[in-house]
Motif scaffolding. Structure first.
Motif, PDB file in Angstrom:
ATOM      1  N   THR B 189       0.829  -1.208   0.000  1.00 12.77           N
ATOM      2  CA  THR B 189       0.000   0.000   0.000  1.00 12.77           C
ATOM      3  C   THR B 189       0.864   1.258   0.000  1.00 12.77           C
ATOM      4  O   THR B 189       0.353   2.343  -0.199  1.00 12.77           O
ATOM      5  CB  THR B 189      -0.935   0.024   1.214  1.00 12.77           C
ATOM      6  N   TYR B 190       2.167   1.100   0.235  1.00 11.64           N
ATOM      7  CA  TYR B 190       3.044   2.264   0.123  1.00 11.64           C
ATOM      8  C   TYR B 190       3.230   2.669  -1.343  1.00 11.64           C
ATOM      9  O   TYR B 190       3.347   3.838  -1.663  1.00 11.64           O
ATOM     10  CB  TYR B 190       4.404   1.960   0.775  1.00 11.64           C
ATOM     11  N   PRO B 216      -1.350  -3.052   5.665  1.00  5.48           N
ATOM     12  CA  PRO B 216      -1.216  -3.121   7.120  1.00  5.48           C
ATOM     13  C   PRO B 216      -2.507  -3.609   7.784  1.00  5.48           C
ATOM     14  O   PRO B 216      -3.593  -3.331   7.290  1.00  5.48           O
ATOM     15  CB  PRO B 216      -0.948  -1.672   7.538  1.00  5.48           C
ATOM     16  N   GLY B 230      -0.679   1.540  11.692  1.00  5.42           N
ATOM     17  CA  GLY B 230      -0.683   1.507  10.232  1.00  5.42           C
ATOM     18  C   GLY B 230       0.454   2.306   9.630  1.00  5.42           C
ATOM     19  O   GLY B 230       1.087   1.887   8.656  1.00  5.42           O
ATOM     20  N   LEU B 231       0.718   3.460  10.218  1.00  8.90           N
ATOM     21  CA  LEU B 231       1.779   4.314   9.688  1.00  8.90           C
ATOM     22  C   LEU B 231       3.146   3.649   9.834  1.00  8.90           C
ATOM     23  O   LEU B 231       3.995   3.744   8.938  1.00  8.90           O
ATOM     24  CB  LEU B 231       1.749   5.658  10.415  1.00  8.90           C
ATOM     25  N   MET B 234       3.533   1.248   7.062  1.00 14.04           N
ATOM     26  CA  MET B 234       3.838   1.926   5.797  1.00 14.04           C
ATOM     27  C   MET B 234       5.312   2.310   5.742  1.00 14.04           C
ATOM     28  O   MET B 234       5.974   2.155   4.709  1.00 14.04           O
ATOM     29  CB  MET B 234       2.974   3.175   5.637  1.00 14.04           C
ATOM     30  N   LYS B 235       5.841   2.804   6.867  1.00 11.19           N
ATOM     31  CA  LYS B 235       7.268   3.168   6.898  1.00 11.19           C
ATOM     32  C   LYS B 235       8.132   1.924   6.733  1.00 11.19           C
ATOM     33  O   LYS B 235       9.188   1.952   6.097  1.00 11.19           O
ATOM     34  CB  LYS B 235       7.595   3.857   8.221  1.00 11.19           C
TER      35      LYS B 235
END
Lengths: 72, 298
Positions: B189-190, B216, B230-231, B234-235
């Protein structure tokens, strides 16, 4: 003059922070204010830098933000 | 829902609207997905792909099974079908055969497509049915409470494996390639731009196309494994993913914290099911074979 703008639907936001993290020009920051569900929505801190690329809109899982370029 | 904006130092044109809104049933919003879940992001990419491919939306159907990702069919403002658990592919196969003009997109999760519907997946890929499969892989059974799924990597704590998963897991891209898919890609999703381009590509490709999207799951998968929200996921994707187009899929297995190989792995042309069927029927029956007429009220 900013090339584009972002529009935020605060009530739909769940405060995940994707838009704040991945904005290429760092236009956004999470606000300290709550929305009615208790989440911190983002707000615009550097609107003049917005290029209207809509990357925030592509990342937003809640369809609560989008960016667009001004018509010239 | 009215557009409410905070401290905007510049003007927003009155006719501006979110490009995703025409593709969604906005009366159903806000959706049920958790804060930080990536399914909404994949829906964004899908709508951008539909916009860019200029597909006739009357001829696009979305079929979902059960699960968190299965909700996509309920939110998409297209002809959409929310089918029984694991049976999204057989349903989509029927839909495609009855109305070959339709562009059928199967939008479902890893549990639905590979656990409960695993058998249907390999056979749809073997027959090379003209279906576009988008599998949102969150590495767990999210809707039922985070149990071990066939995709859960080694050493992960889940609701049914409190000491860690010890079973080997599926490598979805290798499985899809081995079963005969025409197009196999994996993104996270990134990688929103790449994912949207990949989806646009499959909308114009014939045959069985498979895109795996890692997403995520902060509530069930990451919380138990102390992997943040979630963040953070993503990282993590940004940090560990490597784009390797055409990489051998057997080397692309997922681990709990190792490298994630993303990219387009397979893009080949094989005759699809309908083509083979027509070929066989024409060969055996000659002039006596007539295509059944499709009558559609739309």
């Amino acid at each position: 003059m900013a090339k584009g703008f972002v529009a935020i639907t605060v009530e739909r936001c769940k405060g995940c922070g994707f838009c704040v993290e991945f904005c290429p020009t760092h236009v956004l920051a999470l606000s300290s204010a709550f929305n009615s569900k208790g989440y911190h929505a983002p707000h615009v801190v550097a609107g003049e830098k917005c290029s209207g690329c809509d990357l925030c809109g592509m990342y937003c899982p809640d369809f609560a933000i989008f960016g667009a370029r001004y018509a010239r | 829902m009215n557009q409410v904006t905070l401290e905007i130092p510049y003007e927003i044109p009155v006719d501006a609207h979110n490009p995703v809104e025409p593709f969604l049933r906005m009366d159903r919003m806000p959706h049920i997905w958790c804060p930080g879940c990536g399914i909404g992001t994949t829906v964004n990419c899908f709508t951008r792909a539909l916009l860019d491919s200029k597909a006739n939306l009357d001829k696009v159907a979305v079929v979902s099974g059960i699960g968190c990702t299965g909700r996509v069919a309920g939110y998409a403002n297209l002809d959409s079908f929310h089918t029984t658990h694991g049976r999204a592919l057989p349903f989509a196969t029927g839909l495609k055969l009855a109305n070959p003009e339709l562009q059928v997109v199967v939008y479902s999760g890893d549990g639905d497509l590979f656990a409960i519907g695993g058998n249907h997946f390999i056979h749809a890929a073997r027959r090379n049915m003209d279906l576009k499969v988008i599998c949102v892989n969150n590495l767990t059974y999210a809707m039922t409470g985070g149990q071990t799924a066939p995709t859960t990597p080694d050493h992960v704590i889940s609701a049914t494996s409190p000491y860690g998963v010890f079973e080997p897991s599926f490598n979805l891209v290798a499985l899809a390639e081995a079963a005969g898919a025409s197009y196999v890609a994996r993104w996270t999703t990134y990688h929103v731009k790449q994912l949207s381009r990949s989806m646009e590509e499959v909308l114009s490709k014939k045959g069985f196309c498979f895109i795996e999207v890692l997403s995520p799951c902060p509530t069930l998968y990451q919380r138990r494994n102390k992997m943040g929200d979630g963040l953070d996921a993503m990282k993590f994707y940004k940090q560990v993913s490597k784009i390797r187009h055409g990489a051998p899929t057997s080397e692309c297995a997922l681990t709990k914290s190792g490298e994630i190989v993303v990219g387009k792995f397979v893009d080949r042309d094989r005759p699809d099911y309908l083509e083979l069927l027509r070929g066989q029927m024409t060969e055996s029956l000659g002039d006596r074979y007539a295509e059944p007429e499709v009558s559609c009220s739309c």
